[in-house]
Scaffold this active site. Structure first.
Site, PDB file in Angstrom:
ATOM      1  N   ASP A 157      -0.342   5.089   5.275  1.00 33.06           N
ATOM      2  CA  ASP A 157       0.433   4.807   3.875  1.00 33.06           C
ATOM      3  C   ASP A 157      -0.262   4.007   3.742  1.00 33.06           C
ATOM      4  O   ASP A 157      -0.005   2.897   3.969  1.00 33.06           O
ATOM      5  CB  ASP A 157       2.003   4.368   4.491  1.00 33.06           C
ATOM      6  CG  ASP A 157       2.873   4.385   3.163  1.00 33.06           C
ATOM      7  OD1 ASP A 157       2.672   4.780   2.044  1.00 33.06           O
ATOM      8  OD2 ASP A 157       3.837   3.769   3.536  1.00 33.06           O
ATOM      9  N   GLY A 217       9.776   3.372  -2.620  1.00 28.54           N
ATOM     10  CA  GLY A 217      10.627   2.806  -2.591  1.00 28.54           C
ATOM     11  C   GLY A 217      11.781   3.345  -2.737  1.00 28.54           C
ATOM     12  O   GLY A 217      12.742   2.996  -2.967  1.00 28.54           O
TER      13      GLY A 217
END
Length: 274
Positions: free
Chosen positions: A82, A203
């Site tokens: 990531d 998010g």
């Protein structure tokens, strides 16, 4: 079950109308809990090693941990880098056994982001693994502001990079602890109209659960990254375990008590995407 690629889990999600959770890991305790939760729910899971995880544990070690968990799991597991920021970091993840690379060039000018992401995608595909890119910077709560994704730029990015998944900026922010916001659905629809590449929401902890469910079932958003709400659950479980007996000092015994609460929270998260 051996590790699978990001494309292996996102294409069925795109076809059948659900999403897969990218769960942000920080160590063995949460990785193990996330796989247990996925097994209990009977769904695939994406284990993600982000920058803070990699600062604590080297990529070759993380790759071995992910592979061990995947090979003993009853469900598909993706080992995902990531927010890789450099080609060297992405190459190290590939060499360490990761099956998906996310290159983040979203702070860079469009042409540079496309060129660098395309090179990572080419490297990943040559090795038989997947690549995620980001177009439109996703900011941070109490930090850098987001820059919304332009649908036309998204179409160009998807076409010229060849990525298997595309992270977009549509009102989402990293590290948000509440769910008071919401995503810009008209912008998502405009991006969907411009490209059929599976979309990713970073998010995801800050997105209202009802909206997560609706988008998972009714849009091309096929991956939600979830970190903050799971870290909060782990932190609460750890505090409870420590405070239960202030004289206790064996961290293995203390950390064992975070497992069941974290599995329960992860299962709750996973149920919201199918």
């Amino acid at each position: 079950m051996p590790l699978v690629t990001l494309k292996d889990v996102l294409q069925p999600a795109l076809r059948d109308g659900y999403a897969v959770a990218g769960l942000v890991t920080l160590g063995w305790e949460d990785m193990r809990a996330y796989v247990a939760a996925a097994e209990a729910e009977g769904c695939p899971v994406i284990l993600q090693a982000g920058p803070s995880c990699r600062a604590h544990t080297p990529l070759p070690v993380l790759g071995k941990m992910f592979r061990h968990l995947a090979e003993n799991a009853a469900v598909p597991v993706v080992a995902h880098l990531d927010h890789g920021y450099t080609a060297d970091e992405c190459k190290e993840a590939l060499d360490s056994g990761f099956t998906s690379l996310m290159f983040d060039g979203s702070r860079k000018p469009l042409a540079q982001n496309i060129a660098e992401t395309a090179a990572i995608a080419e490297m990943a595909h040559a090795a038989g693994i997947s690549c995620e890119g980001e177009i439109g910077f996703v900011g941070y709560a109490d930090g850098e502001a987001s820059a919304g994704t332009d649908p036309n730029e998204a179409a160009t990015f998807a076409r010229e990079t060849g990525v298997d998944a595309m992270a977009i900026s549509v009102g989402n922010v990293h590290l948000q602890q509440d769910k008071d916001g919401g995503l810009d659905e008209p912008r998502i629809r405009a991006i969907e109209a411009a490209t059929d590449v599976p979309l990713v929401i970073h998010g995801g902890s800050g997105v209202p659960v009802a909206q997560r469910i609706a988008l998972a079932r009714g849009s091309n958003v096929c991956k939600f990254n979830i970190g903050t709400e799971l870290r909060m659950a782990f932190g609460q479980a750890l505090r409870t375990a420590v405070n239960a007996d202030p004289a206790r000092f064996d961290r293995v015994q203390i950390l064992k008590e975070t497992h069941d609460p974290l599995v329960a929270k992860a299962r709750e998260v996973l149920r919201g995407f199918r």
